[in-house]
Design an enzyme around this catalytic site. Structure first.
Site: not given
Length: 458
Positions: A318-319, A396, A322, A400
């Protein structure tokens, strides 16, 4: 009170995230010191209006927290025991917030209506004279003023910080730090402010005095460079003052993270574990670094709480989403644009004698002018903040979805639930409160989005 970038850095000791919006959007040291201490006297009604509006949202959220049933999406996912603990923790924090906000608005109103700041500005000038310096030296006058404001801020904030840490956090099993460690961190933070504040404030004053018609550009350029410098220095020199960073041991977890990073061409140089458990049992993970020098940090509490390595890898996916989707860069650019616009607006009013007099100041110091402008645009700031929250929430969801496309949908779902349970985050959230305050969507919305993508795939 510390400037926003430093507050976030220090909060990062517990929260484990270097927030680009906070660091990149670090506007002015003095503005953040006085964010809750000054409101434009032409807008006292707006200050009160904001307080009542936010209190209304707090009441809506409080009502949501008192619900005795889980949201439909979380039934069978979150245990009843964890739900009850989360509910008790959230209600305790809600009660505390009501008191804190009430005291804050009372102090702000008193400072505003009794002209405390103009009075203290004059007193700080007298102190400069007593110290044997020239009162007309605006830099020394400003630093004396800031020193007094910081002392006042520490005195008024300390009781709330102590109660939050050693009563609420301890009551619910999160606080792990001793009173000695608390005050040691506080002392280090003050020392950092004393070390970093004066040169930054002095540079800003000189730029404003010498900037001429290109003042906005010079101020923005200075803050842009400062943002890059602080993002570079914080993880290398500042964060280690508060936490111990050790390389993640060789093993299956490290191999999986390195394999994931390699598959995405993420230039991972170092992989650390930080001893977050020395202060709190809250958990998280974050990444930082420029260009080809990226680092990932896992909190030891995250490793302890997620028994399945794939859940941790899913959180990292997930990070990395970004990064891959350029969210960090977009946020940084947006903040730079807003910073430039803010400085541009400041240049239009910095010589307004009437504006300074309306605040009770008979002189026009650079510091005071910056503060006055900051707070005359409070209505716009609230709208911008709401917009940034909406964008952040969208990011976000996208991160995801990115992790899910990599095949970590189920693991991410399990990891998010685990983080929600272990951090006792609010299970029931009011939609208005969430939209106004949260930069991350509530768990219910994130799980629903993950599940919805499954249904579309079917």
């Amino acid at each position: 009170m510390f400037p926003e970038w430093l507050s976030i850095c220090l909060d990062g000791i517990n929260k484990g995230r270097i927030h680009v919006k906070a660091i990149g959007g670090w506007v002015l040291y003095v503005l953040e010191i006085l964010t809750t201490a000054l409101v434009c006297p032409d807008f006292p009604g707006f200050m009160i209006l904001v307080y009542f509006f936010e209190t209304y949202l707090d009441l809506r959220q409080h009502a949501a927290l008192k619900l005795t049933t889980l949201p439909k999406t979380l039934v069978g996912v979150i245990s009843q025991e964890k739900f009850e603990k989360s509910r008790a923790y959230s209600l305790d924090k809600s009660h505390f917030n009501f008191v804190h906000e009430l005291v804050t608005i009372l102090l702000d109103s008193a400072i505003l209506f009794y002209g405390i700041l103009p009075w203290f500005w004059k007193k700080s000038g007298s102190f400069v004279v007593l110290a044997g310096f020239n009162e007309e030296n605006e830099i020394l006058h400003t630093l004396a003023f800031l020193a007094g404001v910081m002392i006042w801020s520490q005195i008024t904030d300390l009781p709330f910080s102590l109660y939050s840490t050693f009563v609420i956090e301890a009551r619910h099993g999160f606080n792990k730090q001793t009173i000695w460690l608390f005050f040691r961190d506080l002392f280090k933070g003050i020392c950092l402010s004393i070390l970093l504040g004066p040169p930054i404030v002095s540079a800003i004053i000189l730029i404003v005095q010498k900037g001429g018609p290109y003042l906005a550009i010079y101020l923005w350029a200075f803050m842009f460079v400062l943002s890059l410098v602080m993002m570079t220095l914080y993880p290398v020199f500042i964060a280690p003052l508060f936490n111990k960073f050790t390389p993640l041991p060789e093993g299956e977890l490290r191999e999986k993270i390195e394999k994931l990073a390699s598959s995405l061409k993420f230039p991972l140089k170092k992989l650390f574990v930080v001893d977050g458990s020395t202060r709190s049992s809250h958990s998280n993970a974050y990444m930082y670094g420029f260009f080809k020098n990226k680092r990932i940090v896992l909190y030891d509490t995250l490793i302890q709480q997620c028994k399945d390595d794939v859940e941790i890898v899913a959180v990292i996916a997930h990070e990395l989403g970004h990064w891959k989707l350029n969210h960090t860069m977009y946020s940084f650019i947006a903040v730079q644009i807003l910073t430039f616009l803010q400085f541009g607006g400041y240049t239009l009013v910095r010589n307004s004698t009437d504006l300074f007099r309306s605040f009770g100041f008979d002189t026009q110091p650079v510091l005071i002018g910056l503060i006055i402008f900051q707070h005359t645009v409070i209505p716009i700031q609230h709208l911008v903040s709401l917009g940034l929250n909406l964008v952040s929430r969208s990011f976000e969801f996208q991160a995801d979805a990115f992790a899910k496309k990599l095949g970590y949908g189920s693991a991410l779902r399990a990891g998010l639930v685990k983080l929600q349970e272990e951090n006792l985050s609010s299970m029931n959230t009011d939609p208005w409160y969430s939209a106004y305050h949260y930069s991350h969507p509530p768990l219910v919305e994130r799980l629903a989005a993950i599940d919805e993508s499954d249904k579309k795939a079917d």
